[in-house]
Design a protein around this motif. Structure first.
Motif, PDB file in Angstrom:
ATOM      1  N   LEU A  84      -6.161 -51.069 -28.944  1.00  0.00           N
ATOM      2  CA  LEU A  84      -4.760 -51.420 -28.717  1.00  0.00           C
ATOM      3  C   LEU A  84      -4.525 -52.921 -28.819  1.00  0.00           C
ATOM      4  CD1 LEU A  84      -3.733 -49.055 -25.793  1.00  0.00           C
ATOM      5  CD2 LEU A  84      -2.702 -49.145 -28.063  1.00  0.00           C
ATOM      6  N   LYS A  85      -5.414 -53.678 -28.236  1.00  0.00           N
ATOM      7  CA  LYS A  85      -5.239 -55.135 -28.279  1.00  0.00           C
ATOM      8  C   LYS A  85      -5.299 -55.660 -29.707  1.00  0.00           C
ATOM      9  CE  LYS A  85      -6.844 -56.165 -23.591  1.00  0.00           C
ATOM     10  NZ  LYS A  85      -7.880 -56.811 -22.738  1.00  0.00           N
ATOM     11  N   GLY A  86      -6.191 -55.081 -30.515  1.00  0.00           N
ATOM     12  CA  GLY A  86      -6.265 -55.497 -31.910  1.00  0.00           C
ATOM     13  C   GLY A  86      -5.009 -55.142 -32.683  1.00  0.00           C
ATOM     14  N   GLU A  87      -4.513 -53.915 -32.500  1.00  0.00           N
ATOM     15  CA  GLU A  87      -3.297 -53.484 -33.198  1.00  0.00           C
ATOM     16  C   GLU A  87      -2.063 -54.242 -32.709  1.00  0.00           C
ATOM     17  OE1 GLU A  87      -2.986 -50.612 -35.816  1.00  0.00           O
ATOM     18  OE2 GLU A  87      -4.674 -51.990 -35.901  1.00  0.00           O
ATOM     19  N   LEU A  88      -2.027 -54.527 -31.403  1.00  0.00           N
ATOM     20  CA  LEU A  88      -0.906 -55.297 -30.857  1.00  0.00           C
ATOM     21  C   LEU A  88      -0.884 -56.711 -31.421  1.00  0.00           C
ATOM     22  CD1 LEU A  88      -0.914 -54.187 -27.119  1.00  0.00           C
ATOM     23  CD2 LEU A  88       1.053 -54.122 -28.641  1.00  0.00           C
ATOM     24  N   ARG A 120       1.831 -60.445 -34.733  1.00  0.00           N
ATOM     25  CA  ARG A 120       1.668 -61.485 -35.764  1.00  0.00           C
ATOM     26  C   ARG A 120       2.625 -61.221 -36.912  1.00  0.00           C
ATOM     27  NH1 ARG A 120       2.025 -65.089 -38.211  1.00  0.00           N
ATOM     28  NH2 ARG A 120       0.524 -66.505 -39.201  1.00  0.00           N
ATOM     29  N   ILE A 121       2.821 -59.941 -37.246  1.00  0.00           N
ATOM     30  CA  ILE A 121       3.786 -59.571 -38.290  1.00  0.00           C
ATOM     31  C   ILE A 121       5.198 -59.949 -37.859  1.00  0.00           C
ATOM     32  CG2 ILE A 121       4.854 -57.596 -39.453  1.00  0.00           C
ATOM     33  CD1 ILE A 121       2.092 -56.250 -39.420  1.00  0.00           C
ATOM     34  N   LEU A 122       5.522 -59.660 -36.589  1.00  0.00           N
ATOM     35  CA  LEU A 122       6.854 -60.018 -36.073  1.00  0.00           C
ATOM     36  C   LEU A 122       7.052 -61.536 -36.070  1.00  0.00           C
ATOM     37  CD1 LEU A 122       7.053 -57.481 -33.096  1.00  0.00           C
ATOM     38  CD2 LEU A 122       8.385 -57.406 -35.215  1.00  0.00           C
ATOM     39  N   MET A 130       7.948 -62.910 -39.568  1.00  0.00           N
ATOM     40  CA  MET A 130       9.297 -62.648 -40.050  1.00  0.00           C
ATOM     41  C   MET A 130      10.376 -63.258 -39.162  1.00  0.00           C
ATOM     42  SD  MET A 130       9.901 -58.620 -39.033  1.00  0.00           S
ATOM     43  CE  MET A 130       8.487 -57.979 -39.896  1.00  0.00           C
ATOM     44  N   GLY A 131       9.957 -63.967 -38.100  1.00  0.00           N
ATOM     45  CA  GLY A 131      10.929 -64.627 -37.244  1.00  0.00           C
ATOM     46  C   GLY A 131      11.489 -63.759 -36.145  1.00  0.00           C
ATOM     47  N   GLN A 132      10.824 -62.639 -35.856  1.00  0.00           N
ATOM     48  CA  GLN A 132      11.246 -61.778 -34.749  1.00  0.00           C
ATOM     49  C   GLN A 132      10.506 -62.191 -33.479  1.00  0.00           C
ATOM     50  OE1 GLN A 132      13.437 -59.423 -34.367  1.00  0.00           O
ATOM     51  NE2 GLN A 132      13.870 -58.453 -36.349  1.00  0.00           N
ATOM     52  N   PRO A 133      11.120 -61.977 -32.297  1.00  0.00           N
ATOM     53  CA  PRO A 133      10.370 -62.185 -31.053  1.00  0.00           C
ATOM     54  C   PRO A 133       9.195 -61.197 -30.988  1.00  0.00           C
ATOM     55  CG  PRO A 133      12.730 -61.923 -30.623  1.00  0.00           C
ATOM     56  CD  PRO A 133      12.512 -61.539 -32.053  1.00  0.00           C
ATOM     57  N   GLN A 134       8.216 -61.506 -30.169  1.00  0.00           N
ATOM     58  CA  GLN A 134       7.096 -60.579 -29.984  1.00  0.00           C
ATOM     59  C   GLN A 134       7.577 -59.426 -29.103  1.00  0.00           C
ATOM     60  OE1 GLN A 134       3.365 -62.290 -28.823  1.00  0.00           O
ATOM     61  NE2 GLN A 134       3.240 -63.581 -30.647  1.00  0.00           N
ATOM     62  N   ARG A 135       7.960 -58.364 -29.751  1.00  0.00           N
ATOM     63  CA  ARG A 135       8.655 -57.266 -29.074  1.00  0.00           C
ATOM     64  C   ARG A 135       7.734 -56.158 -28.570  1.00  0.00           C
ATOM     65  NH1 ARG A 135      14.305 -57.135 -30.201  1.00  0.00           N
ATOM     66  NH2 ARG A 135      14.971 -58.689 -31.726  1.00  0.00           N
ATOM     67  N   VAL A 178     -16.774 -56.425 -60.841  1.00  0.00           N
ATOM     68  CA  VAL A 178     -15.723 -57.415 -61.125  1.00  0.00           C
ATOM     69  C   VAL A 178     -14.524 -57.250 -60.187  1.00  0.00           C
ATOM     70  CG1 VAL A 178     -16.387 -57.591 -63.543  1.00  0.00           C
ATOM     71  CG2 VAL A 178     -14.643 -55.934 -62.884  1.00  0.00           C
ATOM     72  N   ILE A 179     -14.641 -56.376 -59.176  1.00  0.00           N
ATOM     73  CA  ILE A 179     -13.527 -56.110 -58.255  1.00  0.00           C
ATOM     74  C   ILE A 179     -13.777 -56.805 -56.927  1.00  0.00           C
ATOM     75  CG2 ILE A 179     -12.374 -54.312 -56.889  1.00  0.00           C
ATOM     76  CD1 ILE A 179     -12.658 -52.436 -59.198  1.00  0.00           C
ATOM     77  N   SER A 180     -12.743 -57.407 -56.388  1.00  0.00           N
ATOM     78  CA  SER A 180     -12.799 -57.978 -55.042  1.00  0.00           C
ATOM     79  C   SER A 180     -11.519 -57.613 -54.299  1.00  0.00           C
ATOM     80  CB  SER A 180     -12.971 -59.500 -55.093  1.00  0.00           C
ATOM     81  OG  SER A 180     -11.905 -60.097 -55.815  1.00  0.00           O
ATOM     82  N   LEU A 181     -11.606 -57.603 -52.978  1.00  0.00           N
ATOM     83  CA  LEU A 181     -10.477 -57.197 -52.131  1.00  0.00           C
ATOM     84  C   LEU A 181      -9.975 -58.381 -51.322  1.00  0.00           C
ATOM     85  CD1 LEU A 181     -11.927 -53.843 -50.706  1.00  0.00           C
ATOM     86  CD2 LEU A 181     -10.569 -54.161 -52.774  1.00  0.00           C
ATOM     87  N   VAL A 182      -8.664 -58.424 -51.132  1.00  0.00           N
ATOM     88  CA  VAL A 182      -8.048 -59.460 -50.307  1.00  0.00           C
ATOM     89  C   VAL A 182      -7.121 -58.763 -49.317  1.00  0.00           C
ATOM     90  CG1 VAL A 182      -6.623 -61.519 -50.226  1.00  0.00           C
ATOM     91  CG2 VAL A 182      -8.151 -61.134 -52.187  1.00  0.00           C
ATOM     92  N   ALA A 183      -7.458 -58.805 -48.020  1.00  0.00           N
ATOM     93  CA  ALA A 183      -6.630 -58.176 -46.992  1.00  0.00           C
ATOM     94  C   ALA A 183      -5.430 -59.064 -46.678  1.00  0.00           C
ATOM     95  CB  ALA A 183      -7.448 -57.925 -45.738  1.00  0.00           C
ATOM     96  N   GLN A 184      -4.230 -58.476 -46.713  1.00  0.00           N
ATOM     97  CA  GLN A 184      -3.029 -59.261 -46.471  1.00  0.00           C
ATOM     98  C   GLN A 184      -1.832 -58.347 -46.207  1.00  0.00           C
ATOM     99  OE1 GLN A 184      -2.733 -61.232 -50.386  1.00  0.00           O
ATOM    100  NE2 GLN A 184      -1.077 -59.824 -50.938  1.00  0.00           N
ATOM    101  N   ILE A 185      -0.788 -58.929 -45.623  1.00  0.00           N
ATOM    102  CA  ILE A 185       0.510 -58.264 -45.487  1.00  0.00           C
ATOM    103  C   ILE A 185       1.481 -59.029 -46.374  1.00  0.00           C
ATOM    104  CG2 ILE A 185       2.417 -57.662 -43.958  1.00  0.00           C
ATOM    105  CD1 ILE A 185       0.067 -56.076 -43.193  1.00  0.00           C
ATOM    106  N   ASN A 186       2.047 -58.346 -47.340  1.00  0.00           N
ATOM    107  CA  ASN A 186       2.986 -58.959 -48.269  1.00  0.00           C
ATOM    108  C   ASN A 186       4.409 -58.597 -47.846  1.00  0.00           C
ATOM    109  OD1 ASN A 186       4.427 -59.987 -50.421  1.00  0.00           O
ATOM    110  ND2 ASN A 186       3.095 -59.117 -51.998  1.00  0.00           N
ATOM    111  N   PHE A 187       5.208 -59.591 -47.501  1.00  0.00           N
ATOM    112  CA  PHE A 187       6.577 -59.334 -47.052  1.00  0.00           C
ATOM    113  C   PHE A 187       7.567 -59.239 -48.208  1.00  0.00           C
ATOM    114  CE2 PHE A 187       4.468 -60.981 -43.328  1.00  0.00           C
ATOM    115  CZ  PHE A 187       4.981 -60.212 -42.299  1.00  0.00           C
ATOM    116  N   ASN A 188       7.090 -59.475 -49.417  1.00  0.00           N
ATOM    117  CA  ASN A 188       7.944 -59.331 -50.592  1.00  0.00           C
ATOM    118  C   ASN A 188       7.942 -57.851 -50.991  1.00  0.00           C
ATOM    119  OD1 ASN A 188       8.932 -59.198 -53.312  1.00  0.00           O
ATOM    120  ND2 ASN A 188       8.529 -61.398 -53.528  1.00  0.00           N
ATOM    121  N   GLN A 189       8.980 -57.139 -50.601  1.00  0.00           N
ATOM    122  CA  GLN A 189       9.020 -55.691 -50.797  1.00  0.00           C
ATOM    123  C   GLN A 189       8.883 -55.302 -52.261  1.00  0.00           C
ATOM    124  OE1 GLN A 189      12.623 -53.855 -49.368  1.00  0.00           O
ATOM    125  NE2 GLN A 189      12.015 -51.803 -49.994  1.00  0.00           N
TER     126      GLN A 189
END
Length: 560
Positions: free
Chosen positions: A330-334, A339-341, A344-349, A475-486
């Protein structure tokens, strides 16, 4: 504060809304059955075990004395001598205990090596119940198997166990909490290891990889939901309630309360046992309690969706009885959700709270009332992917909606060890063999159809690593990220494209340019091919024809 003055009206609104809103449940849920005859194994110091067995006079008991007598007091020893005189004690060294209610296999050391104690003691294949009075539990799990009572030296726990055990004779049903869809599981494909997230978070050790497939032992599963929470594809899904039912319930609960009370509510997730006792009428009227089997049943997609539906804050009630593994998860997911909030400029809800925090919620609730109001999201069914990706689709719909209600950023948030991100390739070395496409469980990677090409959709990528492991060229590599550009996240990206290679003999397209060049580079200099290197540029049919024509022209050539 106005929130205190308005409590009667808010509580009335909550009562009406919750009375009229129910989670849709399966009327005939799948279950598993336990069958017991009441054979009890009591483990611990012989004196304590014998006194406990004496109080289970209606049961068939066996004692395994694995520790020294706890007291040499004469009066105590006199009681022990007279207790459970018909119960036999064994002094073998314990090797292992495995199983669950009705099926405990207990192995001990014997003169012949290792023996099943139940076979020796009661001529049965197993014990039904285990009462453990040892200083340390013989089964070391955060969530113990049904039918295993670890009480140690705690008299209150012992009394509770002695009260429950006599009732555990007969047949008992329990829900199958979790379903597995192997078709979209990212754990393993073609013998390659990928995602192991669910294996890392089961506090009951009910999940295992068997023949390269994830299996859940329904007899050991407590319904913690940590596996479904951790699963990035939705291959593991909770059944009571289903993810779809819980989303529907949250949407109705929040929207109806907003309409009734004219204010945005706070959603409080709690477990329906330890946490439920703290949910009283004293709870602030703008807090909507939602009971789960365990608090990890609701995952980040439910939290974010509840906010997007119009809740102003999410609270998760964590009690002392919550398994440490679940709290860690839970602490990790929270941290990720907030961090996502933040980005994007949202309060930590979203907050994890303790029972004592419920006693003084008003100050923090008053603060959240000052936060910008979120206009409810209307879920777009057409934008929701098939069941294989519904979990991710709903999460990103919620993120995009919350982002639109705040700063509307289009940035990329790079974080480690999250199941979201991109696949990148070294296009100069990629031969478009499509091994990555064949192993991708979510079809984030796709081929170009009639055209040699590799395509990628970021939103569908779960960062399982199967494509990376399957790539023969590495030749493949992974990059973990959250992209806010829908738009960028949802669009199909072209990672590589090239014209097909045409057979030099018939002109048909049979491979990619890079694949043929790779073959020539790797085997063209070999003596078996050096005289006929042009055959590598032919399709399969033409290659065979050329070989036979060569033999007909010079039949003895193959012998030289």
């Amino acid at each position: 504060m106005s929130i205190i003055k308005n409590q009667p009206m808010l509580k009335q609104a909550r009562q009406q809304v919750m009375a009229n809103t129910q989670i849709l449940q399966n009327l005939i849920p799948p279950t598993v059955s336990y069958t017991t005859q009441g054979h009890v194994l009591v483990i611990g110091p012989e004196d304590l075990a014998r006194l406990a067995a004496d109080k289970l006079s209606t049961m068939s008991c066996v004692i395994l004395a694995n520790e020294a007598i706890s007291s040499q007091d004469e009066a105590h020893l006199e009681m022990v001598i007279n207790a459970a005189s018909q119960v036999e004690s064994y002094y073998n060294k314990l090797v292992s205990i495995k199983g669950f209610l009705g099926q405990f296999q207990v192995k001990v050391e014997s003169d012949n090596g290792v023996s099943d104690l139940s076979v020796v003691a009661i001529r049965q294949a197993h014990f039904d119940i285990v009462l453990d009075l040892s200083h340390c539990p013989c089964i070391n799990l955060e969530m113990l198997p049904p039918g295993y009572f670890y009480v140690g030296q705690n008299q209150a726990l012992l009394a509770d166990a002695l009260e429950q055990i006599p009732d555990l004779v007969g047949e008992f049903d329990k829900p199958r909490y979790v379903k597995v869809n192997p078709d979209i599981c990212a754990h393993n494909k073609h013998g390659l290891n990928g995602c192991n997230r669910c294996l890392n978070f089961c506090p009951a050790d009910a999940i295992s990889s068997v023949a390269q497939k994830i299996e859940i032992d329904p007899y050991l599963c407590h319904g913690a939901g940590s596996c479904t929470n951790a699963c990035p594809t939705g291959a593991l899904s909770y059944d009571l309630p289903t993810p779809k039912s819980l989303h529907s319930y949250l949407e109705k609960l929040v929207s109806r309360y907003r309409l009734q009370a004219q204010t945005a509510p706070v959603v409080l997730f709690h477990d329906n046992e330890a946490g439920a006792q703290f949910i009283t009428d004293e709870l602030s009227g703008d807090v909507l309690p939602v009971a789960m089997e365990e608090i990890t049943v609701a995952s980040i997609d439910h939290w974010m969706a509840a906010l997007a539906y119009g809740a102003r804050e999410i609270l998760i009630l964590n009690t002392e009885l919550t398994a440490p593994t679940l709290t860690q998860m839970l602490k990790g997911e929270l941290a990720l959700a907030n961090r996502i909030l933040d980005e994007m400029g949202q309060p930590q809800r979203i907050r994890l709270i303790r029972p004592e925090d419920l006693l003084d919620l008003y100050p923090s609730l008053a603060v959240s009332l000052t936060w910008p109001v979120i206009m409810p999201m209307v879920a777009n069914p057409a934008a929701i992917a098939p069941a294989s990706l519904a979990k991710r689709s709903l999460l990103f719909q919620a993120i995009d909606h919350l982002n639109s209600q705040a700063a509307g950023v289009d940035s990329v948030l790079t974080l480690a060890n999250i199941p979201y991100g991109v696949v990148s390739i070294n296009s100069d070395k990629c031969t478009l063999c499509m091994s990555c496409v064949a192993t991708c469980p979510t079809q984030a990677l796709k081929d170009g159809g009639d055209t040699p090409a590799l395509k990628f959709t970021e939103q569908d990528c779960v960062q399982c690593g199967l494509c990376e492991a399957a790539c023969p060229e590495k030749v493949i590599s992974l990059v973990a990220q959250i992209n806010f550009n829908q738009q960028q996240r949802q669009q199909v990206q072209l990672l590589k494209q090239e014209p097909p290679f045409e057979c030099i003999r018939c002109g048909s397209e049979f491979a990619t340019q890079s694949m043929v060049h790779k073959m020539i580079e790797m085997v063209g200099a070999h003596s078996a091919f050096s005289a006929n290197i042009e055959r590598l540029k032919m399709c399969g049919d033409c290659r065979v024809k050329d070989m036979f024509e060569d033999i007909l022209d010079d039949p003895e050539k193959q012998l030289r």
